[in-house]
Write a protein that holds these residues in place. Structure first.
Motif, mmCIF file in Angstrom:
data_model
loop_
_atom_site.group_PDB
_atom_site.id
_atom_site.type_symbol
_atom_site.label_atom_id
_atom_site.label_comp_id
_atom_site.label_asym_id
_atom_site.label_seq_id
_atom_site.Cartn_x
_atom_site.Cartn_y
_atom_site.Cartn_z
ATOM 1 N N GLU A 38 0.852 -1.203 0.000
ATOM 2 C CA GLU A 38 0.000 0.000 0.000
ATOM 3 C C GLU A 38 0.881 1.243 0.000
ATOM 4 O OE1 GLU A 38 -2.700 -0.483 3.283
ATOM 5 O OE2 GLU A 38 -3.646 -2.205 2.320
ATOM 6 N N VAL A 39 0.570 2.181 -0.880
ATOM 7 C CA VAL A 39 1.299 3.457 -0.923
ATOM 8 C C VAL A 39 0.386 4.511 -0.308
ATOM 9 C CG1 VAL A 39 2.333 5.207 -2.422
ATOM 10 C CG2 VAL A 39 2.601 2.782 -2.991
ATOM 11 N N LEU A 40 0.845 5.118 0.765
ATOM 12 C CA LEU A 40 0.042 6.156 1.436
ATOM 13 C C LEU A 40 0.529 7.516 0.951
ATOM 14 C CD1 LEU A 40 0.586 4.123 4.563
ATOM 15 C CD2 LEU A 40 -1.706 4.870 3.994
ATOM 16 N N GLU A 41 -0.335 8.243 0.303
ATOM 17 C CA GLU A 41 0.071 9.536 -0.290
ATOM 18 C C GLU A 41 -0.951 10.603 0.108
ATOM 19 O OE1 GLU A 41 2.706 11.053 -2.146
ATOM 20 O OE2 GLU A 41 1.331 12.691 -1.691
ATOM 21 N N ARG A 42 -0.444 11.715 0.627
ATOM 22 C CA ARG A 42 -1.379 12.748 1.120
ATOM 23 C C ARG A 42 -1.796 13.732 0.033
ATOM 24 N NH1 ARG A 42 2.791 16.464 4.576
ATOM 25 N NH2 ARG A 42 3.901 17.198 2.744
ATOM 26 N N GLU A 43 -0.964 13.859 -1.021
ATOM 27 C CA GLU A 43 -1.328 14.802 -2.093
ATOM 28 C C GLU A 43 -1.408 14.041 -3.412
ATOM 29 O OE1 GLU A 43 1.154 18.334 -1.901
ATOM 30 O OE2 GLU A 43 0.931 18.307 0.278
ATOM 31 N N ALA A 44 -0.709 14.545 -4.423
ATOM 32 C CA ALA A 44 -0.765 13.850 -5.725
ATOM 33 C C ALA A 44 0.420 12.903 -5.859
ATOM 34 C CB ALA A 44 -0.734 14.875 -6.849
ATOM 35 N N VAL A 45 0.189 11.757 -6.506
ATOM 36 C CA VAL A 45 1.305 10.866 -6.828
ATOM 37 C C VAL A 45 2.268 11.673 -7.708
ATOM 38 C CG1 VAL A 45 1.900 8.860 -8.260
ATOM 39 C CG2 VAL A 45 0.053 8.697 -6.568
ATOM 40 N N GLY A 46 3.566 11.541 -7.425
ATOM 41 C CA GLY A 46 4.569 12.332 -8.168
ATOM 42 C C GLY A 46 5.383 13.182 -7.211
ATOM 43 N N GLY A 47 4.727 13.719 -6.169
ATOM 44 C CA GLY A 47 5.435 14.543 -5.182
ATOM 45 C C GLY A 47 6.134 15.714 -5.831
ATOM 46 N N ARG A 48 7.471 15.714 -5.719
ATOM 47 C CA ARG A 48 8.239 16.824 -6.300
ATOM 48 C C ARG A 48 8.418 16.687 -7.818
ATOM 49 N NH1 ARG A 48 13.140 16.799 -2.246
ATOM 50 N NH2 ARG A 48 12.025 15.022 -1.360
ATOM 51 N N LEU A 49 7.757 15.701 -8.415
ATOM 52 C CA LEU A 49 7.668 15.664 -9.887
ATOM 53 C C LEU A 49 6.244 16.086 -10.210
ATOM 54 C CD1 LEU A 49 9.529 12.339 -10.746
ATOM 55 C CD2 LEU A 49 10.432 14.594 -10.169
ATOM 56 N N ALA A 50 6.099 17.265 -10.745
ATOM 57 C CA ALA A 50 4.755 17.817 -10.956
ATOM 58 C C ALA A 50 4.786 18.787 -12.119
ATOM 59 C CB ALA A 50 4.311 18.547 -9.687
ATOM 60 N N THR A 51 3.641 18.890 -12.804
ATOM 61 C CA THR A 51 3.557 19.875 -13.892
ATOM 62 C C THR A 51 2.595 20.991 -13.479
ATOM 63 O OG1 THR A 51 1.865 18.493 -14.902
ATOM 64 C CG2 THR A 51 4.072 18.289 -15.801
ATOM 65 N N LEU A 52 2.793 22.132 -14.087
ATOM 66 C CA LEU A 52 1.922 23.280 -13.833
ATOM 67 C C LEU A 52 1.409 23.738 -15.193
ATOM 68 C CD1 LEU A 52 1.477 24.648 -11.064
ATOM 69 C CD2 LEU A 52 3.104 26.395 -11.741
ATOM 70 N N GLU A 53 0.148 24.116 -15.233
ATOM 71 C CA GLU A 53 -0.421 24.518 -16.516
ATOM 72 C C GLU A 53 -0.227 26.008 -16.762
ATOM 73 O OE1 GLU A 53 -4.092 22.467 -17.627
ATOM 74 O OE2 GLU A 53 -4.658 24.384 -18.553
ATOM 75 N N VAL A 54 0.341 26.338 -17.908
ATOM 76 C CA VAL A 54 0.518 27.740 -18.309
ATOM 77 C C VAL A 54 -0.016 27.861 -19.725
ATOM 78 C CG1 VAL A 54 2.188 29.623 -18.639
ATOM 79 C CG2 VAL A 54 2.669 27.843 -16.942
ATOM 80 N N GLU A 55 -0.940 28.775 -19.928
ATOM 81 C CA GLU A 55 -1.527 29.004 -21.259
ATOM 82 C C GLU A 55 -1.969 27.686 -21.898
ATOM 83 O OE1 GLU A 55 -1.515 32.318 -23.014
ATOM 84 O OE2 GLU A 55 -1.372 32.877 -20.899
ATOM 85 N N GLY A 56 -2.594 26.815 -21.102
ATOM 86 C CA GLY A 56 -3.180 25.583 -21.628
ATOM 87 C C GLY A 56 -2.202 24.430 -21.837
#
Ligand SMILES: Cc1cc2nc3c(=O)[nH]c(=O)nc-3n(C[C@H](O)[C@H](O)[C@H](O)COP(=O)(O)OP(=O)(O)OC[C@H]3O[C@@H](n4cnc5c(N)ncnc54)[C@H](O)[C@@H]3O)c2cc1C
Ligand SMILES: CC(C)=CCC/C(C)=C/CC/C(C)=C/CSC[C@H](N)C(=O)O
Length: 479
Positions: A38-56
């Motif tokens: 079992e993987v217990l994760e409080r936010e999104a899977v990826g942690g410090r690997l994350a994308t941010l949306e800019v202009e779509g």
């Protein structure tokens, strides 16, 4: 060989970043299909690997670049059917707050001559110095392929590079490079801007993480098409682990009677979910999140001896994406058409409010080549503090959107460095101590494989696979 031979029933992994997802994957490989992971994760899977949306479109906001010799990450991408895309390089300039002390040219030969003229043989010597470290670092893959593991981060590093590697944790990259006779000018104008870009800190970071940054400035860098976080979701899927959305609050050792009458040692993991506080017991727990009161604030209850507290701070980094036009006159270029840099690094100067900035491509269009710096483009700015409107106005002549991501990004390095332990208790393991040597995706993957092998060999009592001395020599003769 130890007394426990039956397979474990349940394993908990705390954290679904690259460390936790790789741990789930390697634990499955070692322990087989029978164990529940079992993987217990409080936010999104990826942690410090994350994308941010800019202009779509999505942009890497956390861990973004990989080295061509990051073999675990390369293997994951292949195994999961993902694609690796080259990181397209733009022309770089090194700015000292007054002027550019180095301006890259689009002509290779001009760059060689410029570098030779300003820094003599320092760049070539640095390349050889880093290659020598990288060569030794690569030994880890051979050890891990042969199933060998280490019970502490210091032992792991020592097995790779002997006393030279452990010594690198105790001195700054500045001291290490000065001892190796690199010039002050080269360290201040080339090495320091790389450290500021990669770790938001100057040349006072430890020698090992310094060398990792310099490796990260080599050619052949890549990232995962669609976003690096796809590796985490892919690994969790491949491991057939169950993801539980919750924040782990505490871990406590428990002894329960088995049906046979013998007692069994378990860990009670208590976590907070949308439905309230709940918990479960596990045979093995792997913590894959930084144990720091501001990050994974986990209480270790009733451990004897107590699990030590890790209070060393993580360094804040602000990543700001700006869709706009650079104000080239801020950098001393009155004529924007003469400005060719798509990547700007900075030297140490208290007047500067940024660490670096560069034009970036969306994760779906990686490898397609970047925009010209004077066009309307998406710029990624790294700074220690959030940029004010006034500062944005100084950097950009015009902009239409701004997206900000604040991170407790990596350890605040301050050698002499001691890495936190891997074994926190009998069957309780901790991955993120390795970040105190160097924080990078591949380091988390290496720590994950090491912890999975360690958990396996300790469970089955295979002491000969743990902390073997002279492995390099032994494996050479095994060929
Ligand atoms: C801005 C930035 C740029 C970077 N650039 C690069 C790069 O270019 N190349 C590179 O190799 N590396 C880079 N890094 C470093 C790299 O991203 C990290 O070293 C790596 O992602 C760490 O992975 P991890 O799984 O060990 O930790 P994390 O990714 O932090 O994963 C830990 C997970 O645990 C979860 N968690 C925490 N506490 C709890 C709790 N109590 N209960 C349940 N879940 C919890 C968190 O939500 C998180 O998802 C960068 C990092 C940052 C921030
Ligand atoms: C572990 C080994 C041997 C090599 C890793 C080298 C590497 C890719 C280091 C990068 C580390 C890092 C924290 C980069 C951060 S920022 C990078 C850049 N500014 C960007 O966002 O593109």
């Amino acid at each position: 060989r130890g007394e426990q031979r039956g397979a474990p029933g349940r394993i908990a992994v705390v954290g679904g970043g690259i460390g936790g997802s790789a741990a789930a994957y390697f634990l499955r490989q070692k322990f087989g299909r029978g164990v529940r992971i079992e993987v217990l994760e409080r936010e999104a899977v990826g942690g410090r690997l994350a994308t941010l949306e800019v202009e779509g479109e999505g942009y890497e906001a956390g861990g973004s670049i990989l080295h061509p010799l990051n073999l675990h990450m390369k293997h994951f991408v292949k195994e999961l059917g993902l694609s690796a895309a080259p990181v397209s390089g733009s022309l770089a300039g090194i700015y000292n707050g007054e002027e550019f002390v180095f301006e890259e040219s689009s002509w290779y030969i001009i760059n060689v001559l410029k570098l030779l003229w300003r820094y003599g043989l320092n760049p070539l010597r640095m390349y050889m110095w880093v290659e020598d470290i990288l060569d030794k670092f690569m030994r880890i893959y051979r050890y891990q392929t042969h199933d060998y593991t280490f019970s502490s981060n210091e032992r792991l590093l020592h097995a790779l590079g002997g006393n030279d590697f452990t010594r690198m944790l105790n001195q700054t990259i500045d001291e290490a490079m000065q001892k190796a006779s690199f010039s002050h000018k080269f360290i201040n104008e080339v090495v320091c801007p790389t450290m500021r870009d990669y770790y938001g800190q100057g040349v006072n970071i430890n020698g090992f993480v310094g060398a990792v940054s310099l490796a990260g400035a080599e050619s052949g860098l890549w990232s995962v098409k669609g976003g690096n976080k796809l590796v985490c979701t892919g690994l969790i899927y491949a491991s057939k682990a169950e993801v539980i959305s919750g924040t782990v609050l505490s871990i406590e050792p428990k002894t329960r009677p088995r049906s046979t009458g013998d007692p069994v040692n378990l860990y009670q993991v208590t976590y907070n979910t949308m439905a309230g506080v709940t918990g479960d017991t596990y045979d093995i727990v792997v913590i894959a999140a930084p144990l720091n009161s501001k990050i994974a604030n986990i209480t270790f209850k009733n451990f004897n001896p107590p699990v030590p507290e890790f209070s060393s701070p993580y360094h804040q980094i602000i990543v700001t994406f700006v869709h706009g036009r650079l104000n080239t006159s801020f950098f001393g270029y009155r004529d924007p058409s003469a400005f060719r840099f798509g990547a700007i690094f900075t030297t140490e100067n208290p007047k500067l409010f940024i660490n670096s900035l560069g034009v970036v491509s969306p994760v779906e269009k990686k490898g397609e080549g970047g925009k010209l710096p004077t066009q309307l483009a998406v710029w990624k700015v790294f700074s220690g503090e959030a940029l004010t409107k006034e500062q944005l106005g100084l950097l950009f002549s015009s902009y239409d959107s701004v997206k900000v991501k604040k991170w407790l990004a990596y350890p605040h390095y301050s050698p002499p460095e001691k890495c936190p332990p891997i074994v926190l208790h009998d069957k309780l393991y901790y991955l993120n101590g390795i970040e105190w040597a160097a924080s990078a995706m591949e380091m988390s993957a290496i720590a994950a494989k090491n912890a999975a092998l360690l958990a396996y060999h300790r469970w089955y009592g295979n002491a000969e696979m743990i902390d073997q001395e002279d492995l390099y020599e032994k494996l050479k003769t095994e060929l």
